[in-house]
Scaffold this motif. Sequence first.
Motif, PDB file in Angstrom:
ATOM      1  N   GLU A  87     -63.487  47.622  79.569  1.00  0.00           N
ATOM      2  CA  GLU A  87     -62.037  47.447  79.510  1.00  0.00           C
ATOM      3  C   GLU A  87     -61.497  47.668  78.099  1.00  0.00           C
ATOM      4  O   GLU A  87     -60.397  48.193  77.919  1.00  0.00           O
ATOM      5  CB  GLU A  87     -61.662  46.062  80.025  1.00  0.00           C
ATOM      6  N   LEU A  88     -62.263  47.311  77.093  1.00  0.00           N
ATOM      7  CA  LEU A  88     -61.824  47.524  75.710  1.00  0.00           C
ATOM      8  C   LEU A  88     -61.945  48.999  75.318  1.00  0.00           C
ATOM      9  O   LEU A  88     -61.119  49.511  74.552  1.00  0.00           O
ATOM     10  CB  LEU A  88     -62.632  46.639  74.754  1.00  0.00           C
ATOM     11  N   VAL A  89     -62.952  49.667  75.854  1.00  0.00           N
ATOM     12  CA  VAL A  89     -63.101  51.103  75.590  1.00  0.00           C
ATOM     13  C   VAL A  89     -61.894  51.867  76.117  1.00  0.00           C
ATOM     14  O   VAL A  89     -61.319  52.714  75.430  1.00  0.00           O
ATOM     15  CB  VAL A  89     -64.404  51.652  76.227  1.00  0.00           C
ATOM     16  N   VAL A  90     -61.494  51.559  77.359  1.00  0.00           N
ATOM     17  CA  VAL A  90     -60.386  52.307  77.957  1.00  0.00           C
ATOM     18  C   VAL A  90     -59.044  51.959  77.310  1.00  0.00           C
ATOM     19  O   VAL A  90     -58.069  52.685  77.465  1.00  0.00           O
ATOM     20  CB  VAL A  90     -60.306  52.092  79.490  1.00  0.00           C
ATOM     21  N   GLN A  91     -59.014  50.857  76.557  1.00  0.00           N
ATOM     22  CA  GLN A  91     -57.815  50.522  75.793  1.00  0.00           C
ATOM     23  C   GLN A  91     -57.768  51.265  74.458  1.00  0.00           C
ATOM     24  O   GLN A  91     -56.794  51.185  73.722  1.00  0.00           O
ATOM     25  CB  GLN A  91     -57.749  49.013  75.535  1.00  0.00           C
ATOM     26  N   GLY A  92     -58.849  52.003  74.167  1.00  0.00           N
ATOM     27  CA  GLY A  92     -58.875  52.826  72.974  1.00  0.00           C
ATOM     28  C   GLY A  92     -59.522  52.200  71.753  1.00  0.00           C
ATOM     29  O   GLY A  92     -59.455  52.756  70.648  1.00  0.00           O
ATOM     30  N   LEU A  93     -60.167  51.029  71.912  1.00  0.00           N
ATOM     31  CA  LEU A  93     -60.798  50.373  70.771  1.00  0.00           C
ATOM     32  C   LEU A  93     -62.082  51.087  70.372  1.00  0.00           C
ATOM     33  O   LEU A  93     -62.816  51.595  71.228  1.00  0.00           O
ATOM     34  CB  LEU A  93     -61.106  48.906  71.082  1.00  0.00           C
ATOM     35  N   SER A  94     -62.361  51.110  69.081  1.00  0.00           N
ATOM     36  CA  SER A  94     -63.603  51.691  68.578  1.00  0.00           C
ATOM     37  C   SER A  94     -64.750  50.709  68.795  1.00  0.00           C
ATOM     38  O   SER A  94     -64.520  49.527  69.122  1.00  0.00           O
ATOM     39  CB  SER A  94     -63.475  51.997  67.084  1.00  0.00           C
ATOM     40  N   ASN A  95     -65.979  51.174  68.597  1.00  0.00           N
ATOM     41  CA  ASN A  95     -67.133  50.275  68.722  1.00  0.00           C
ATOM     42  C   ASN A  95     -67.014  49.099  67.758  1.00  0.00           C
ATOM     43  O   ASN A  95     -67.353  47.968  68.100  1.00  0.00           O
ATOM     44  CB  ASN A  95     -68.429  51.048  68.447  1.00  0.00           C
ATOM     45  N   ARG A  96     -66.550  49.375  66.557  1.00  0.00           N
ATOM     46  CA  ARG A  96     -66.412  48.315  65.561  1.00  0.00           C
ATOM     47  C   ARG A  96     -65.373  47.276  65.999  1.00  0.00           C
ATOM     48  O   ARG A  96     -65.611  46.065  65.881  1.00  0.00           O
ATOM     49  CB  ARG A  96     -66.014  48.924  64.219  1.00  0.00           C
ATOM     50  N   ASN A 155     -75.206  50.367  72.289  1.00  0.00           N
ATOM     51  CA  ASN A 155     -76.266  50.401  73.308  1.00  0.00           C
ATOM     52  C   ASN A 155     -75.723  50.065  74.696  1.00  0.00           C
ATOM     53  O   ASN A 155     -76.101  50.685  75.692  1.00  0.00           O
ATOM     54  CB  ASN A 155     -77.384  49.423  72.944  1.00  0.00           C
ATOM     55  N   THR A 156     -74.840  49.077  74.745  1.00  0.00           N
ATOM     56  CA  THR A 156     -74.251  48.690  76.035  1.00  0.00           C
ATOM     57  C   THR A 156     -73.386  49.806  76.595  1.00  0.00           C
ATOM     58  O   THR A 156     -73.394  50.072  77.802  1.00  0.00           O
ATOM     59  CB  THR A 156     -73.408  47.400  75.885  1.00  0.00           C
ATOM     60  N   LEU A 209     -65.466  40.853  70.492  1.00  0.00           N
ATOM     61  CA  LEU A 209     -66.400  40.130  71.367  1.00  0.00           C
ATOM     62  C   LEU A 209     -67.495  39.391  70.589  1.00  0.00           C
ATOM     63  O   LEU A 209     -68.405  38.834  71.199  1.00  0.00           O
ATOM     64  CB  LEU A 209     -67.042  41.110  72.358  1.00  0.00           C
ATOM     65  N   PHE A 210     -67.390  39.425  69.252  1.00  0.00           N
ATOM     66  CA  PHE A 210     -68.385  38.753  68.391  1.00  0.00           C
ATOM     67  C   PHE A 210     -69.787  39.296  68.644  1.00  0.00           C
ATOM     68  O   PHE A 210     -70.743  38.549  68.822  1.00  0.00           O
ATOM     69  CB  PHE A 210     -68.336  37.228  68.596  1.00  0.00           C
ATOM     70  N   LEU A 211     -69.880  40.631  68.657  1.00  0.00           N
ATOM     71  CA  LEU A 211     -71.159  41.315  68.839  1.00  0.00           C
ATOM     72  C   LEU A 211     -71.413  42.222  67.642  1.00  0.00           C
ATOM     73  O   LEU A 211     -70.533  42.436  66.815  1.00  0.00           O
ATOM     74  CB  LEU A 211     -71.133  42.163  70.118  1.00  0.00           C
ATOM     75  N   THR A 212     -72.611  42.765  67.565  1.00  0.00           N
ATOM     76  CA  THR A 212     -72.874  43.770  66.538  1.00  0.00           C
ATOM     77  C   THR A 212     -72.463  45.140  67.085  1.00  0.00           C
ATOM     78  O   THR A 212     -72.401  45.346  68.305  1.00  0.00           O
ATOM     79  CB  THR A 212     -74.366  43.817  66.172  1.00  0.00           C
ATOM     80  N   GLU A 213     -72.189  46.073  66.166  1.00  0.00           N
ATOM     81  CA  GLU A 213     -71.831  47.429  66.606  1.00  0.00           C
ATOM     82  C   GLU A 213     -72.983  48.059  67.382  1.00  0.00           C
ATOM     83  O   GLU A 213     -72.758  48.807  68.339  1.00  0.00           O
ATOM     84  CB  GLU A 213     -71.483  48.301  65.401  1.00  0.00           C
ATOM     85  N   GLY A 214     -74.215  47.764  66.967  1.00  0.00           N
ATOM     86  CA  GLY A 214     -75.377  48.307  67.661  1.00  0.00           C
ATOM     87  C   GLY A 214     -75.439  47.858  69.112  1.00  0.00           C
ATOM     88  O   GLY A 214     -75.748  48.644  70.010  1.00  0.00           O
TER      89      GLY A 214
END
Length: 201
Positions: A152-161, A176-177, A167-172
């Motif tokens: 859902e965040l990808v389709v909103q145009g957000l970058s991996n960073r 990978n996800t 979401l308090f995750l690492t870019e890696g």
Amino acid sequence: MKILIVDDDLLVCQSLQILLSREEDMEVMATASNGAEAIACCQSALPDVVLMDIRMPVMDGIQATRQIKKDWPQVRVMMLTTFQDEQNIRLAILAGAEGYLIKSTEVSSMAQQLRTLFSGTSVLDADVLKSLMQPEREGFEELTPREKDILELVVQGLSNREIAEHLFLTEGTVRNTLSIILEKLQVRDRTQLAIYYWRRA
């Protein structure tokens, strides 16, 4: 306009070649009986438009379309098939096809649709469009809750960073996800993922 006709039915190829060659602005440069032959034809003499069947031996039209659009993105691909089920339509569009017509289409209408496609406008048969507008039968049940959040965040145009920060995750982990999501949904990149998502929204 140089046209390549791809169909495993020789009669279909011959009939379309004869009928479309009567159009003053159209030249059927070659015919092919499967996707592999279509790619070989593109390598030897690049067409402007490919009329592509879907179900063929050796290599189907969707696989061939994906390869042609990768190697020669300027070539316009019009799927021409008896199949107008939603899955085939979506797979063809995701592969890069800009048009989708049913074989029962009148040749005069087909010629005009080819001109429209050649000019840069996508073409969908009315019945095909109706199929796409029907409620989607399949959702995203194969994705985990975390994968759905990232989708859902990808389709909103957000970058991996940005997704990682949100979401308090690492870019890696996000990267990978995202690869797993693309694999599960069988799409090739973020753009196609967004198209896939919104057509199921």
